[in-house]
Motif scaffolding. Structure first.
Motif, PDB file in Angstrom:
ATOM      1  N   ASP A  54      48.502  31.589  29.327  1.00 33.97           N
ATOM      2  CA  ASP A  54      49.838  30.996  29.182  1.00 33.97           C
ATOM      3  C   ASP A  54      50.538  30.795  30.520  1.00 33.97           C
ATOM      4  O   ASP A  54      51.683  30.383  30.580  1.00 33.97           O
ATOM      5  CB  ASP A  54      50.698  31.832  28.242  1.00 33.97           C
ATOM      6  CG  ASP A  54      51.022  33.219  28.785  1.00 33.97           C
ATOM      7  OD1 ASP A  54      50.623  33.543  29.930  1.00 33.97           O
ATOM      8  OD2 ASP A  54      51.682  33.991  28.058  1.00 33.97           O
ATOM      9  N   GLY A  55      49.837  31.109  31.624  1.00 30.36           N
ATOM     10  CA  GLY A  55      50.394  30.921  32.953  1.00 30.36           C
ATOM     11  C   GLY A  55      51.146  32.119  33.493  1.00 30.36           C
ATOM     12  O   GLY A  55      51.604  32.106  34.627  1.00 30.36           O
ATOM     13  N   HIS A  56      51.261  33.160  32.686  1.00 30.69           N
ATOM     14  CA  HIS A  56      51.937  34.382  33.142  1.00 30.69           C
ATOM     15  C   HIS A  56      51.130  35.015  34.273  1.00 30.69           C
ATOM     16  O   HIS A  56      49.906  35.118  34.200  1.00 30.69           O
ATOM     17  CB  HIS A  56      52.080  35.379  31.982  1.00 30.69           C
ATOM     18  CG  HIS A  56      52.633  36.698  32.411  1.00 30.69           C
ATOM     19  ND1 HIS A  56      53.961  36.894  32.715  1.00 30.69           N
ATOM     20  CD2 HIS A  56      52.025  37.895  32.608  1.00 30.69           C
ATOM     21  CE1 HIS A  56      54.147  38.150  33.072  1.00 30.69           C
ATOM     22  NE2 HIS A  56      52.978  38.778  33.014  1.00 30.69           N
ATOM     23  N   VAL A  57      51.831  35.421  35.324  1.00 32.65           N
ATOM     24  CA  VAL A  57      51.185  36.085  36.458  1.00 32.65           C
ATOM     25  C   VAL A  57      51.672  37.527  36.502  1.00 32.65           C
ATOM     26  O   VAL A  57      52.872  37.789  36.605  1.00 32.65           O
ATOM     27  CB  VAL A  57      51.511  35.381  37.795  1.00 32.65           C
ATOM     28  CG1 VAL A  57      50.882  36.122  38.957  1.00 32.65           C
ATOM     29  CG2 VAL A  57      51.041  33.932  37.764  1.00 32.65           C
ATOM     30  N   GLU A  58      50.725  38.443  36.403  1.00 40.23           N
ATOM     31  CA  GLU A  58      51.047  39.867  36.482  1.00 40.23           C
ATOM     32  C   GLU A  58      50.696  40.364  37.875  1.00 40.23           C
ATOM     33  O   GLU A  58      49.532  40.315  38.284  1.00 40.23           O
ATOM     34  CB  GLU A  58      50.248  40.647  35.438  1.00 40.23           C
ATOM     35  CG  GLU A  58      50.532  42.127  35.449  1.00 40.23           C
ATOM     36  CD  GLU A  58      49.686  42.877  34.434  1.00 40.23           C
ATOM     37  OE1 GLU A  58      49.441  44.075  34.678  1.00 40.23           O
ATOM     38  OE2 GLU A  58      49.263  42.292  33.433  1.00 40.23           O
ATOM     39  N   ASN A  59      51.699  40.810  38.618  1.00 42.91           N
ATOM     40  CA  ASN A  59      51.461  41.354  39.953  1.00 42.91           C
ATOM     41  C   ASN A  59      50.772  42.704  39.832  1.00 42.91           C
ATOM     42  O   ASN A  59      51.098  43.495  38.964  1.00 42.91           O
ATOM     43  CB  ASN A  59      52.767  41.508  40.720  1.00 42.91           C
ATOM     44  CG  ASN A  59      53.394  40.173  41.028  1.00 42.91           C
ATOM     45  OD1 ASN A  59      52.705  39.172  41.157  1.00 42.91           O
ATOM     46  ND2 ASN A  59      54.712  40.139  41.136  1.00 42.91           N
ATOM     47  N   GLY A  60      49.821  42.945  40.692  1.00 37.89           N
ATOM     48  CA  GLY A  60      49.113  44.210  40.675  1.00 37.89           C
ATOM     49  C   GLY A  60      47.770  44.130  39.991  1.00 37.89           C
ATOM     50  O   GLY A  60      46.922  44.965  40.184  1.00 37.89           O
ATOM     51  N   GLY A  61      47.557  43.126  39.180  1.00 41.20           N
ATOM     52  CA  GLY A  61      46.262  42.930  38.551  1.00 41.20           C
ATOM     53  C   GLY A  61      45.984  43.905  37.423  1.00 41.20           C
ATOM     54  O   GLY A  61      46.566  44.976  37.331  1.00 41.20           O
ATOM     55  N   ALA A  62      45.074  43.504  36.545  1.00 41.75           N
ATOM     56  CA  ALA A  62      44.689  44.334  35.416  1.00 41.75           C
ATOM     57  C   ALA A  62      43.875  45.538  35.885  1.00 41.75           C
ATOM     58  O   ALA A  62      43.964  46.615  35.320  1.00 41.75           O
ATOM     59  CB  ALA A  62      43.880  43.506  34.416  1.00 41.75           C
ATOM     60  N   ASN A  63      43.065  45.350  36.912  1.00 39.95           N
ATOM     61  CA  ASN A  63      42.233  46.418  37.446  1.00 39.95           C
ATOM     62  C   ASN A  63      42.173  46.210  38.960  1.00 39.95           C
ATOM     63  O   ASN A  63      41.266  45.562  39.449  1.00 39.95           O
ATOM     64  CB  ASN A  63      40.831  46.366  36.821  1.00 39.95           C
ATOM     65  CG  ASN A  63      40.019  47.596  37.137  1.00 39.95           C
ATOM     66  OD1 ASN A  63      40.501  48.537  37.739  1.00 39.95           O
ATOM     67  ND2 ASN A  63      38.776  47.583  36.732  1.00 39.95           N
TER      68      ASN A  63
END
Length: 104
Positions: A54-63
């Motif tokens: 959906d274009g959401h960017v999560e800072n820090g990453g999943a892993n």
């Protein structure tokens, strides 16, 4: 021979020049010990970001990943044996994920 991606998690930056020299010596010794198995010594990486559909960017990453190396080895066992001798694994500051790279 297959190629394997070693993905580093954890570790940290040295706090003093002396710690930096010691860390670089340990990594240099590890690389030297693997000889021709090293295809690409890789590099440390900065903070990761995870981008979803959906274009959401999560800072820090999943892993969060802290770096990588590419090796050429006969087997997973050989690649994992090299990973077990990694300075971060030996000092308990991080871990190494081992994944076979598929040829396309």
């Amino acid at each position: 021979m297959a190629k394997f991606l070693l993905i580093y998690h954890g570790g940290g930056m040295p706090e003093t020049p002396e710690e930096g020299e010691k860390a670089m010596a340990a990594w240099g010794e590890w690389y030297q010990g693997m000889g021709d198995a090293v295809v690409d010594p890789g590099a440390p990486v900065g903070k990761s970001h995870t981008v979803s559909a959906d274009g959401h960017v999560e800072n820090g990453g999943a892993n969060p990943v802290s770096g990588y190396t590419v090796l050429s080895c006969d087997s997973y066992e050989a690649a994992c044996a090299h990973a077990a001798k990694n300075p971060m694994v030996k000092d308990g500051s991080g871990s190494v994920e081992v994944a076979e790279m598929m040829e396309m």
